[in-house]
Design a protein around this motif. Structure first.
Motif, short mmCIF file in Angstrom:
data_model
loop_
_atom_site.label_atom_id
_atom_site.label_comp_id
_atom_site.label_asym_id
_atom_site.label_seq_id
_atom_site.Cartn_x
_atom_site.Cartn_y
_atom_site.Cartn_z
N SER A 59 0.83 -1.20 0.00
CA SER A 59 0.00 0.00 0.00
C SER A 59 0.86 1.25 0.00
O SER A 59 1.89 1.29 0.69
N TRP A 60 0.44 2.27 -0.75
CA TRP A 60 1.11 3.56 -0.70
C TRP A 60 0.81 4.27 0.62
O TRP A 60 1.61 5.07 1.08
N SER A 61 -0.33 3.96 1.23
CA SER A 61 -0.71 4.65 2.46
C SER A 61 0.21 4.33 3.62
O SER A 61 0.25 5.06 4.61
N LEU A 62 0.98 3.25 3.51
CA LEU A 62 1.95 2.93 4.56
C LEU A 62 3.12 3.91 4.56
O LEU A 62 3.92 3.93 5.49
N THR A 63 3.22 4.74 3.51
CA THR A 63 4.27 5.76 3.47
C THR A 63 3.77 7.11 3.96
O THR A 63 4.55 8.06 4.05
N GLU A 64 2.47 7.20 4.26
CA GLU A 64 1.87 8.48 4.62
C GLU A 64 1.61 8.54 6.12
O GLU A 64 0.90 7.70 6.69
N THR A 110 3.26 -11.31 -4.40
CA THR A 110 1.97 -11.99 -4.37
C THR A 110 1.30 -11.61 -3.06
O THR A 110 1.96 -11.23 -2.09
N GLY A 111 -0.01 -11.69 -3.03
CA GLY A 111 -0.72 -11.35 -1.80
C GLY A 111 -1.78 -10.30 -2.05
O GLY A 111 -2.40 -10.27 -3.12
N ALA A 112 -2.00 -9.43 -1.07
CA ALA A 112 -3.04 -8.40 -1.15
C ALA A 112 -2.42 -7.06 -1.51
O ALA A 112 -1.44 -6.64 -0.89
N ALA A 113 -2.97 -6.39 -2.51
CA ALA A 113 -2.44 -5.11 -2.97
C ALA A 113 -3.51 -4.04 -2.90
O ALA A 113 -4.59 -4.17 -3.50
N HIS A 114 -3.23 -2.98 -2.19
CA HIS A 114 -4.08 -1.79 -2.15
C HIS A 114 -3.91 -1.09 -3.49
O HIS A 114 -2.79 -0.79 -3.90
N TRP A 323 -12.91 8.87 -7.08
CA TRP A 323 -11.65 8.45 -6.47
C TRP A 323 -11.96 7.26 -5.57
O TRP A 323 -12.98 7.23 -4.90
N GLY A 324 -11.10 6.27 -5.56
CA GLY A 324 -11.38 5.15 -4.68
C GLY A 324 -10.22 4.19 -4.55
O GLY A 324 -9.35 4.10 -5.42
N GLY A 325 -10.20 3.48 -3.44
CA GLY A 325 -9.20 2.46 -3.19
C GLY A 325 -9.87 1.11 -3.03
O GLY A 325 -11.01 1.01 -2.55
N ALA A 326 -9.19 0.07 -3.45
CA ALA A 326 -9.71 -1.29 -3.36
C ALA A 326 -8.54 -2.22 -3.01
O ALA A 326 -7.38 -1.81 -3.02
N ILE A 327 -8.86 -3.45 -2.68
CA ILE A 327 -7.82 -4.44 -2.40
C ILE A 327 -7.94 -5.57 -3.40
O ILE A 327 -8.98 -6.24 -3.49
N ALA A 328 -6.88 -5.76 -4.18
CA ALA A 328 -6.81 -6.84 -5.16
C ALA A 328 -5.96 -7.97 -4.60
O ALA A 328 -5.13 -7.76 -3.71
#
Length: 439
Positions: A59-64, A110-114, A323-328
């Protein structure tokens, strides 16, 4: 806990998520992926009775600074409940999709991506995203939220936070020029007059911290639409039309008169606004946490005023960008548990409300949207009513090379701002460059 299918008076009142006009998200980074979707990866997302395992989350939010505590809380709660460890991967937003694509295509992630909903097309084209429709079933996601996380008819991600990008102003500053948030200028001409009045307050105040750095100059697209440009007609990019030229000419005029400032991107704008050096700027609801945390004004949260974007002529519909965020879920090691986590983070009411308390982002389930915690949020309600209700997706998202198209447009708009090209010439070049990328 499972999200229930409750009636949603909050959405009915705001007419927000039902009015997005969301089309399929489109792809970025055409050079990194094949054209078109390769289809979902094999394998069913979710535990399906299997034991949970360690997995990776990106996630990019882990940098914020403002967003990280919320995500860490969600990750830690899931780790504790499942008895597993989650490996964190983070890149700043402006670099995120490039880095994630490299890792996904190279088999390093691999795994969950924001993901930003606009990126689903490019990630889907790798053939490594799982179809998570089974995980979406019965969890209470709104139909428009699910659509936002769908590409080419496949549920490639679970919607997490769905909203819009629009204008946020400081009500106290507006009041100094006799403007109330609920009586904000409705036309471009009135808006411009208000910016002039704000500049007249002096002390170096920037009336509108609009994006002027190339990395964020895609914000000009919503103003082009405001001036009447469709941006896209079928498979033809229309930039270079009279409306886009008029919009950029107007933007250049704001720039030359100091009504907007040089070298500003979203993060610069947040900082300027937080410090009281800008009266308004463009942002999604996520910006609230960032500006209030950074501001020396302890009461800034009470002064935040989402306002509708002015229109060219009375009677037009205000424009805003979905605008929106999802988890793939990226297929491979840990994908099953990653899918279970994606479902938990996006539809478990306790997880959603804990996240909402810190980030204040509009959730994607009817149960969360109709909760007292969300319904009582004045800023969130105003944002939905004044901005989200008329938001629409970016029509360029449907093109695989949309990121490159936006970059080509931004570079040409910047050339206008610095005076090295006329609006007409620059927009003609921008349209031609964009059309070549469409193919």
């Amino acid at each position: 806990m499972s999200a229930s299918s409750l009636p949603n008076p909050l959405i009915t009142r705001r007419r927000a998520l039902q009015m997005f006009g969301i089309g399929a998200a489109a792809a970025a980074l055409a050079g990194c992926v094949p054209t078109g979707s390769a289809g979902p990866a094999a394998g069913a997302a979710g535990l399906n009775g299997a034991d949970p395992t360690d997995f990776a989350f990106s996630s990019w939010s882990l940098t914020e600074e403002s967003a990280k505590p919320a995500l860490e809380g969600t990750l830690a709660a899931y780790e504790k409940a499942r008895g597993i460890a989650i490996k964190r991967t983070a890149f700043p937003y402006n670099e995120y999709i490039n880095q994630l694509m490299l890792q996904v295509t190279g088999g390093q992630f691999t795994g969950a991506a924001h993901v930003d909903v606009a990126w689903l097309g490019s990630l889907a084209a790798t053939g490594k995203l799982q179809d998570v429709s089974a995980l979406a079933s019965g969890r209470g996601y709104t139909s428009s939220a699910l659509q936002a996380a769908t590409f080419d008819g496949v549920q490639y991600a679970l919607p997490w936070t769905i909203g819009a990008i629009g204008l946020v102003a400081n009500s106290e500053t507006l009041g100094k020029v006799g403007v109330a948030p609920d009586a904000f200028p409705t036309t471009v001409d009135e808006f411009e007059k208000t910016l002039v009045s704000l500049k007249g307050l002096g002390n170096g105040l920037i009336p509108y911290a609009a994006s002027t750095k190339a990395a964020q100059l895609k914000d000009i697209l919503i103003w082009m639409q405001t001036f009447g440009s469709p941006l896209v007609d079928g498979d033809t990019v229309t930039i270079g039309d009279d409306a886009s030229i008029e919009a950029v000419t107007w933007y250049k005029g704001l720039y030359d008169r100091g009504l907007i400032a040089a070298d500003v991107d979203r993060f610069d704008a947040r900082s300027l606004f937080a410090q009281g050096r800008a009266a308004m700027y463009d942002d999604a609801p996520v910006g609230r946490a960032a500006v209030t945390k950074e501001s020396p004004d302890a009461s800034l949260a009470t002064k935040l005023a989402p306002v509708s974007r002015p229109v060219l002529k009375a009677g037009d519909t205000p424009r805003a960008l979905v605008w929106g965020g999802a988890i793939a879920v990226v297929n491979g090691t840990g994908a099953a548990t990653a899918g279970d986590f994606a479902q938990y983070a996006t539809s478990d009411l306790d997880a959603i409300l804990a996240d909402y308390a810190l980030r204040g982002l509009p959730p994607a389930t009817t149960e969360a949207l109709s909760s007292s915690e969300v319904a009582a949020d004045t800023f969130g309600a105003q944002f939905s009513e004044r901005i989200t209700a008329t938001a629409s997706s970016n029509p360029l998202w449907k093109f695989t090379a949309y990121s490159q198209i936006e970059s080509a447009i931004a570079d040409n708009v910047q050339a206008v701002l610095i005076g090295s090209a006329s609006p007409a010439d620059a927009m003609k070049r921008a349209g031609e460059a964009a059309q070549k990328l469409v193919g």
